[in-house]
Design a protein around this motif. Sequence first.
Motif, short mmCIF file in Angstrom:
data_model
loop_
_atom_site.label_atom_id
_atom_site.label_comp_id
_atom_site.label_asym_id
_atom_site.label_seq_id
_atom_site.Cartn_x
_atom_site.Cartn_y
_atom_site.Cartn_z
N ALA A 38 0.93 -1.32 -0.08
CA ALA A 38 -0.22 0.12 -0.26
C ALA A 38 0.72 0.96 0.11
N ALA A 39 1.89 1.03 1.25
CA ALA A 39 3.02 2.12 1.37
C ALA A 39 3.84 2.37 -0.51
N ALA A 40 4.10 1.67 -1.18
CA ALA A 40 4.88 1.56 -2.36
C ALA A 40 3.56 2.44 -2.81
N ARG A 41 2.49 1.61 -3.62
CA ARG A 41 1.56 2.37 -4.12
C ARG A 41 1.34 3.88 -4.45
N PHE A 42 1.29 3.98 -3.05
CA PHE A 42 0.42 5.35 -2.92
C PHE A 42 1.96 6.72 -3.46
N ALA A 43 2.97 5.70 -2.97
CA ALA A 43 4.87 7.00 -3.62
C ALA A 43 4.99 6.79 -4.82
N ILE A 44 3.78 6.29 -5.95
CA ILE A 44 4.25 6.28 -7.00
C ILE A 44 2.47 7.40 -6.86
N LEU A 45 1.85 7.15 -6.75
CA LEU A 45 0.59 7.99 -7.00
C LEU A 45 1.26 9.16 -6.44
N THR A 46 1.64 9.63 -5.57
CA THR A 46 2.75 10.76 -5.02
C THR A 46 3.05 11.48 -6.26
N LEU A 47 3.87 10.50 -6.39
CA LEU A 47 5.74 11.19 -7.33
C LEU A 47 4.66 12.06 -8.41
N VAL A 48 3.50 11.25 -9.18
CA VAL A 48 2.69 11.53 -10.55
C VAL A 48 2.18 12.59 -10.45
N LEU A 49 0.91 12.85 -8.99
CA LEU A 49 0.23 13.76 -8.94
C LEU A 49 0.94 14.85 -7.64
N ILE A 50 1.72 15.24 -7.88
CA ILE A 50 3.06 15.96 -7.00
C ILE A 50 2.15 17.67 -7.23
N PRO A 51 2.42 17.82 -8.66
CA PRO A 51 2.08 19.07 -9.33
C PRO A 51 0.40 19.48 -8.37
N PHE A 52 0.25 18.53 -8.11
CA PHE A 52 -1.63 19.02 -7.73
C PHE A 52 -1.82 19.14 -6.50
N LEU A 53 -1.10 19.41 -5.41
CA LEU A 53 -1.44 19.27 -4.35
C LEU A 53 -1.57 20.74 -4.08
N ARG A 54 -1.40 21.60 -4.98
CA ARG A 54 -1.44 22.67 -4.60
C ARG A 54 -2.26 23.47 -5.51
N PRO A 55 -3.39 24.15 -5.57
CA PRO A 55 -3.81 24.87 -3.79
C PRO A 55 -4.68 24.07 -3.36
N ALA A 56 -4.39 23.67 -1.80
CA ALA A 56 -4.76 22.30 -0.94
C ALA A 56 -6.14 23.26 -0.84
N PRO A 57 -7.45 22.60 -0.59
CA PRO A 57 -8.52 23.05 -0.06
C PRO A 57 -8.36 23.37 1.51
N ARG A 58 -9.51 24.31 2.15
CA ARG A 58 -9.58 24.92 2.82
C ARG A 58 -10.40 23.40 3.71
N PRO A 59 -10.28 23.35 5.30
CA PRO A 59 -9.37 23.32 5.87
C PRO A 59 -8.25 22.05 5.52
N ILE A 60 -6.99 22.82 6.38
CA ILE A 60 -5.45 21.11 5.67
C ILE A 60 -5.78 20.25 6.59
N TRP A 61 -6.56 20.29 7.49
CA TRP A 61 -6.18 19.52 9.26
C TRP A 61 -7.44 18.11 8.79
N ARG A 62 -8.83 18.71 8.12
CA ARG A 62 -10.14 18.12 7.73
C ARG A 62 -9.67 17.31 5.72
N LEU A 63 -8.54 17.85 5.59
CA LEU A 63 -8.48 17.06 4.12
C LEU A 63 -7.17 16.15 4.43
N VAL A 64 -6.55 16.76 5.68
CA VAL A 64 -5.66 15.26 5.83
C VAL A 64 -5.92 14.23 6.24
N VAL A 65 -6.97 14.95 7.25
CA VAL A 65 -7.98 13.38 7.90
C VAL A 65 -8.60 12.69 7.27
#
Length: 297
Positions: A38-65
């Motif tokens: 699971a960690a490796a799958r999400f690592a690849i997904l993160t690398l591909v989608l790094i440009p889409f991390l911003r702008p992040a909707p608010r509040p950040i804590w709710r987004l992360v949870v």
Amino acid sequence: MALRDFALLILMCLVWAFNNILSKYVVSGLEVPPLFYAAARFAILTLVLIPFLRPAPRPIWRLVVTALLMGGGNFALMFVGLKMSTPSAVSVVFQLGLPMTVLLSVLMLHERIGLWRGFGIGLTFAGVVIVIFDPHGLEISTGLLLVAAATFMSSLGAVMTKQIEGMRPLTFQAWVGFSSVWPLAALSAWLEPGQVDIALHAGWPFLGALLFSALIVSLFAHTSYVMLLQKYEANLISALTLMTPLITIGMGVVLLGDPFGPRMIIGSALAISGVLVIALRRNQIMAMLMAVRSRLK
């Protein structure tokens, strides 16, 4: 529905179903630790989608949870449960996601269930209980209980996304990957010693499965689903995607020799019928919630 779009929907369901079989092969056949997978799958997904991390909707804590619920928590429990269960049974238990989302929407969004949706919820839960209950040992499968817990986390995350404004699909996918990879990597390092050596020993089959899961499933199938939702009613698309558990059961029986006796037949029929009733009766809010939830299949 246009023939081309129907063919795309069938291909999408085939991809999701095949990924269920492939994931079972990775965690059981190749013996790759499920948390590491699971960690490796999400690592690849993160690398591909790094440009889409911003702008992040608010509040950040709710987004992360929310991202953790629908990402790391959901997939960690799902893969551990899959290692202990058959893909066929897992695909049936995963149908709990829709009725759980309905019930959580009642508690958190003050939704109303209605008679028909209540009937569908009852059918689904009855079907799943039949599948996970072992009448010979009078026990409930631990692996399938973990899958049920995974569907609850995913459903809770789906309801919470309704409380986040201005969320773009790819931005949310990026945050799911980014928020999930760190805790999963830490847990894998703690609970799964030697996981890197095991993955390296698995070689190209593991790498191929990993790329398929991260890119074809998360990006292609997700994009196809969103495109179809934009063209057709959500109720129609959600009902047609019930082909996924049926295809999974068929693949599991043919490719992996999954048992398919009366208990699986009756439980599957009840669970899928219940989901179909809910899908055809739900209102606009539930359609939006399940559109979000389905993005992380």
